[in-house]
Scaffold this motif. Structure first.
Motif, short mmCIF file in Angstrom:
data_model
loop_
_atom_site.label_atom_id
_atom_site.label_comp_id
_atom_site.label_asym_id
_atom_site.label_seq_id
_atom_site.Cartn_x
_atom_site.Cartn_y
_atom_site.Cartn_z
N LYS A 67 0.64 -0.89 0.37
CA LYS A 67 0.18 0.13 -0.16
C LYS A 67 0.91 1.51 0.31
O LYS A 67 0.12 2.35 -1.18
N MET A 68 2.09 1.13 0.58
CA MET A 68 2.88 2.38 0.92
C MET A 68 3.56 2.18 -0.52
O MET A 68 3.79 3.77 -0.88
N GLY A 70 1.98 1.87 -3.53
CA GLY A 70 1.57 2.65 -4.12
C GLY A 70 1.07 3.92 -3.96
O GLY A 70 1.24 4.76 -5.18
N SER A 71 1.12 4.03 -2.83
CA SER A 71 1.19 5.85 -2.22
C SER A 71 2.17 6.57 -2.53
O SER A 71 2.05 7.31 -3.61
N PHE A 72 3.89 6.11 -2.81
CA PHE A 72 5.06 6.55 -3.01
C PHE A 72 4.78 6.53 -4.76
O PHE A 72 5.30 7.75 -4.83
N ARG A 73 4.27 5.30 -5.27
CA ARG A 73 4.71 5.60 -7.14
C ARG A 73 3.64 6.52 -7.35
O ARG A 73 4.19 7.20 -8.80
N ARG A 74 2.48 6.79 -7.15
CA ARG A 74 1.34 8.01 -7.45
C ARG A 74 1.88 9.23 -7.35
O ARG A 74 1.92 9.98 -8.00
N LEU A 75 2.70 9.33 -5.81
CA LEU A 75 3.54 10.97 -5.58
C LEU A 75 4.61 10.87 -6.82
O LEU A 75 4.85 12.30 -6.59
#
Length: 83
Positions: A67-68, A70-75
């Motif tokens: 999950k982290m 995925g969030s980092f990748r979106r940033l």
């Protein structure tokens, strides 16, 4: 004669009592051994339950990492990039 016969009977009964006492002691030891086996099995079940809990925590940690990531990748990605 009768006294000797009675004395032999008393001795025989005493031996029977001793034999029964030994059987009772043997049974008590067997019960103790079974109780130890039950305790051992209970400890093994507890150990398995702890292993299951540890695996569940590892799965949760991995899910959080995914999950982290995925969030980092979106940033990192802009709307114009294919990430």
């Amino acid at each position: 004669m009768q006294v000797d016969a009675l004395a032999l009977q008393v001795d025989a009964l005493a031996l029977q009592v001793d034999a029964l006492a030994l059987q009772v002691d043997t049974l008590a030891l067997q019960v103790d051994a079974l109780a130890l086996q039950v305790d051992t099995l209970a400890l093994q079940v507890d150990a398995l339950a702890l292993q299951v809990d540890a695996l569940a925590l590892q799965v949760d940690a991995l899910a959080l990492q995914v999950k982290m990531w995925g969030s980092f990748r979106r940033l990192l990605c802009t709307p114009y990039q294919l990430c």
